[in-house]
Design an enzyme around this catalytic site. Structure first.
Site, PDB file in Angstrom:
ATOM      1  N   ASN A   6       0.856  -1.190   0.000  1.00 23.89           N
ATOM      2  CA  ASN A   6       0.000   0.000   0.000  1.00 23.89           C
ATOM      3  C   ASN A   6       0.894   1.243   0.000  1.00 23.89           C
ATOM      4  OD1 ASN A   6      -1.484   2.236   0.944  1.00 23.89           O
ATOM      5  ND2 ASN A   6      -3.070   0.890   1.732  1.00 23.89           N
ATOM      6  N   ASP A   8       0.012   4.406  -0.265  1.00 23.52           N
ATOM      7  CA  ASP A   8      -0.624   5.651   0.202  1.00 23.52           C
ATOM      8  C   ASP A   8       0.306   6.517   1.052  1.00 23.52           C
ATOM      9  OD1 ASP A   8      -2.936   4.688  -0.819  1.00 23.52           O
ATOM     10  OD2 ASP A   8      -4.123   4.987   0.988  1.00 23.52           O
ATOM     11  N   HIS A   9       1.106   5.826   1.867  1.00 26.74           N
ATOM     12  CA  HIS A   9       1.911   6.576   2.835  1.00 26.74           C
ATOM     13  C   HIS A   9       2.998   7.419   2.171  1.00 26.74           C
ATOM     14  CE1 HIS A   9      -0.110   4.985   6.342  1.00 26.74           C
ATOM     15  NE2 HIS A   9      -0.279   3.917   5.602  1.00 26.74           N
ATOM     16  N   ARG A  17       3.828  18.522   2.815  1.00 27.23           N
ATOM     17  CA  ARG A  17       4.355  19.777   2.258  1.00 27.23           C
ATOM     18  C   ARG A  17       3.495  20.315   1.107  1.00 27.23           C
ATOM     19  NH1 ARG A  17       9.816  21.478   3.267  1.00 27.23           N
ATOM     20  NH2 ARG A  17       9.889  21.314   5.532  1.00 27.23           N
ATOM     21  N   HIS A  42      -5.609   3.822  -1.824  1.00 26.06           N
ATOM     22  CA  HIS A  42      -6.949   4.144  -1.311  1.00 26.06           C
ATOM     23  C   HIS A  42      -7.324   5.546  -1.815  1.00 26.06           C
ATOM     24  CE1 HIS A  42      -9.678   4.341   2.558  1.00 26.06           C
ATOM     25  NE2 HIS A  42     -10.330   4.663   1.455  1.00 26.06           N
ATOM     26  N   ARG A  44      -9.523   8.138  -1.220  1.00 28.64           N
ATOM     27  CA  ARG A  44     -10.477   8.578  -0.193  1.00 28.64           C
ATOM     28  C   ARG A  44     -11.412   9.647  -0.736  1.00 28.64           C
ATOM     29  NH1 ARG A  44     -10.263   7.969   5.090  1.00 28.64           N
ATOM     30  NH2 ARG A  44      -8.852   6.386   5.837  1.00 28.64           N
ATOM     31  N   ARG A  48      -7.344  13.100   0.636  1.00 29.61           N
ATOM     32  CA  ARG A  48      -6.289  13.746   1.425  1.00 29.61           C
ATOM     33  C   ARG A  48      -4.888  13.170   1.216  1.00 29.61           C
ATOM     34  NH1 ARG A  48      -9.304  11.646   6.361  1.00 29.61           N
ATOM     35  NH2 ARG A  48      -8.119   9.874   7.115  1.00 29.61           N
ATOM     36  N   HIS A  49      -4.803  11.972   0.638  1.00 33.92           N
ATOM     37  CA  HIS A  49      -3.468  11.404   0.359  1.00 33.92           C
ATOM     38  C   HIS A  49      -3.302  11.193  -1.148  1.00 33.92           C
ATOM     39  CE1 HIS A  49      -4.364   9.480   4.498  1.00 33.92           C
ATOM     40  NE2 HIS A  49      -3.798  10.644   4.681  1.00 33.92           N
ATOM     41  N   GLU A  69      -8.660   0.687  -3.190  1.00 31.20           N
ATOM     42  CA  GLU A  69      -9.625   0.707  -2.081  1.00 31.20           C
ATOM     43  C   GLU A  69     -10.493   1.945  -2.203  1.00 31.20           C
ATOM     44  OE1 GLU A  69      -7.370   0.903   1.484  1.00 31.20           O
ATOM     45  OE2 GLU A  69      -6.322  -0.950   1.092  1.00 31.20           O
ATOM     46  N   THR A  99      -7.246   6.514  10.073  1.00 27.85           N
ATOM     47  CA  THR A  99      -7.126   5.441   9.089  1.00 27.85           C
ATOM     48  C   THR A  99      -8.410   4.608   9.160  1.00 27.85           C
ATOM     49  OG1 THR A  99      -5.794   3.548   8.372  1.00 27.85           O
ATOM     50  CG2 THR A  99      -5.841   3.962  10.737  1.00 27.85           C
ATOM     51  N   THR A 100      -8.562   3.621   8.259  1.00 28.71           N
ATOM     52  CA  THR A 100      -9.804   2.828   8.236  1.00 28.71           C
ATOM     53  C   THR A 100      -9.980   2.080   9.561  1.00 28.71           C
ATOM     54  OG1 THR A 100      -9.297   2.522   5.911  1.00 28.71           O
ATOM     55  CG2 THR A 100     -11.112   1.227   6.796  1.00 28.71           C
ATOM     56  N   GLU A 150     -11.249  -9.224   2.410  1.00 32.98           N
ATOM     57  CA  GLU A 150     -10.012  -8.870   3.106  1.00 32.98           C
ATOM     58  C   GLU A 150     -10.356  -8.756   4.588  1.00 32.98           C
ATOM     59  OE1 GLU A 150      -7.514  -5.814   1.459  1.00 32.98           O
ATOM     60  OE2 GLU A 150      -6.588  -5.404   3.412  1.00 32.98           O
ATOM     61  N   HIS A 213      -4.145  -4.434   7.578  1.00 30.71           N
ATOM     62  CA  HIS A 213      -4.281  -3.313   8.503  1.00 30.71           C
ATOM     63  C   HIS A 213      -3.437  -3.525   9.753  1.00 30.71           C
ATOM     64  CE1 HIS A 213      -5.746   0.358  10.176  1.00 30.71           C
ATOM     65  NE2 HIS A 213      -6.342   0.591   9.020  1.00 30.71           N
ATOM     66  N   GLY A 214      -2.463  -2.655   9.912  1.00 30.28           N
ATOM     67  CA  GLY A 214      -1.635  -2.680  11.115  1.00 30.28           C
ATOM     68  C   GLY A 214      -0.601  -3.798  11.141  1.00 30.28           C
ATOM     69  N   GLY A 235       0.984  -1.394   4.332  1.00 27.21           N
ATOM     70  CA  GLY A 235       1.442  -0.066   3.927  1.00 27.21           C
ATOM     71  C   GLY A 235       2.349   0.596   4.937  1.00 27.21           C
ATOM     72  N   GLN A 236       1.751   1.033   6.034  1.00 24.86           N
ATOM     73  CA  GLN A 236       2.451   1.912   6.967  1.00 24.86           C
ATOM     74  C   GLN A 236       3.815   1.372   7.406  1.00 24.86           C
ATOM     75  OE1 GLN A 236       3.094   2.195  10.449  1.00 24.86           O
ATOM     76  NE2 GLN A 236       3.448   4.401  10.419  1.00 24.86           N
TER      77      GLN A 236
HETATM   78  N1  PXP Z   1      -6.011  -2.957   3.763  1.00 23.26           N
HETATM   79  C1  PXP Z   1      -6.985  -2.005   3.821  1.00 23.26           C
HETATM   80  C2  PXP Z   1      -8.347  -2.350   3.312  1.00 23.26           C
HETATM   81  C3  PXP Z   1      -6.697  -0.708   4.309  1.00 23.26           C
HETATM   82  O1  PXP Z   1      -7.667   0.224   4.354  1.00 23.26           O
HETATM   83  C4  PXP Z   1      -5.372  -0.410   4.706  1.00 23.26           C
HETATM   84  C5  PXP Z   1      -5.045   0.976   5.169  1.00 23.26           C
HETATM   85  O2  PXP Z   1      -5.184   1.876   4.120  1.00 23.26           O
HETATM   86  C6  PXP Z   1      -4.406  -1.430   4.620  1.00 23.26           C
HETATM   87  C7  PXP Z   1      -4.759  -2.695   4.161  1.00 23.26           C
HETATM   88  C8  PXP Z   1      -2.985  -1.190   5.009  1.00 23.26           C
HETATM   89  O3  PXP Z   1      -2.885  -0.904   6.364  1.00 23.26           O
HETATM   90  P1  PXP Z   1      -1.517  -0.449   6.984  1.00 23.26           P
HETATM   91  O4  PXP Z   1      -1.132   0.844   6.332  1.00 23.26           O
HETATM   92  O5  PXP Z   1      -1.815  -0.316   8.441  1.00 23.26           O
HETATM   93  O6  PXP Z   1      -0.510  -1.539   6.684  1.00 23.26           O
END
Ligand code: PXP
Length: 258
Positions: A6, A8-9, A17, A42, A44, A48-49, A69, A99-100, A150, A213-214, A235-236
């Site tokens: 992911n 997004d980050h 910035r 994602h 959104r 915002r990202h 997403e 976050t979600t 998922e 997620h996480g 992602g994160q």
């Molecule tokens: N899967 C879904 C559906 C999500 O919404 C996210 C966060 O955008 C992730 C995976 C990835 O989560 P993380 O950034 O915590 O790894």
């Protein structure tokens, strides 16, 4: 185990910035060379990202499959249908969330989701539903005729972080999880069991199973060892590690772990 990165980050960093650097598009080649199996983004509602222009370019230029997403909002679904990613993952969305938070309520939103799934399928986009590891949600996913689910691993990740990630000592402390360590350990075990049970049930119903997620370098093997789970979207933790090691190594390290 397949890995969706992911990205997004990278856009989160850019938006700090509001300039054009770092560009999420620059990550595509590195993700592929490092062994990622999929690009996840994602779009959104508040953009915002990831912006529309990012998503368009990523869908056009990625040589890895794109998993987009999005919320079950009609306007967003129309845009996603035009962008034609390989997969759309429907997620709940609240503007005020960081976050979600939690999975989609398929019961309360059944008709809206059904409509969205139909439209995405008409555009040859496969659909995944981001849900909590719950029997009812899996049965409803089957009824909704999606290809993928998922499983939301956010609760698991929060409990793990409270136990082993020093989260209890930071300002992010999760009030609901202020429990003695013994109780937290039991809760973690229970949560992992629920994820396993959900993955098995989905598998039996011929749904393909992803999770996310996480997930991070400490907790991921507890989830990647569940054999019914085919894919993780992360992602994160990968982008955070890449600040120190570079994106290539961060992806390779994760891929090796899972
Ligand atoms: N899967 C879904 C559906 C999500 O919404 C996210 C966060 O955008 C992730 C995976 C990835 O989560 P993380 O950034 O915590 O790894």
């Amino acid at each position: 185990m397949l890995l969706g990165v992911n990205i997004d980050h990278i856009a989160v960093l850019r938006e700090a910035r509001k300039i054009n650097d770092p560009n999420p598009l620059d990550a595509l080649g590195i993700c592929k060379l490092s062994g990622a199996d999929q690009i996840t983004i994602h779009l959104r509602e508040d953009r915002r990202h990831i912006h529309d222009a990012d998503a368009w370019r990523i869908c056009e230029q990625s040589t890895l499959p794109v998993n987009l997403e999005c919320a079950i909002d009609e306007d967003i679904i129309d845009i996603v249908c035009d962008m034609k990613p390989m997969r759309a993952t429907l997620v709940p969305e609240k503007r005020e969330e960081v976050t979600t938070e939690g999975g989609l309520d398929l019961e309360a939103n059944f008709e809206r989701i059904k409509k969205a799934v139909k439209k995405l399928h008409e555009n040859e986009i496969e659909v995944s539903l981001f849900i909590d590891p719950d029997k009812k949600m899996i049965e409803l996913s089957k009824e909704l005729e999606v290809e993928w689910i998922e499983l939301h691993t956010g609760t698991f990740a929060n409990i793990y972080a409270m136990l082993y990630g020093n989260l209890a000592n930071t300002h992010h402390t999760i009030k609901e999880l202020e429990l003695p360590r013994k109780e937290l350990k039991k809760l973690l075990e229970k949560n992992i069991k629920e994820i396993k049970k959900a993955a098995k049930k989905a598998n039996k119903l011929d749904l393909q199973v992803a999770a996310g997620h996480g997930l991070n370098y400490q907790n991921v093997t507890l989830i990647s060892s569940i054999k019914q789970i085919e894919e993780l979207n992360i992602g994160q933790s990968i982008i955070a590690r890449s600040v120190f090691t570079g994106l290539e190594k961060a992806i390779k390290d994760m891929k090796e772990l899972i």
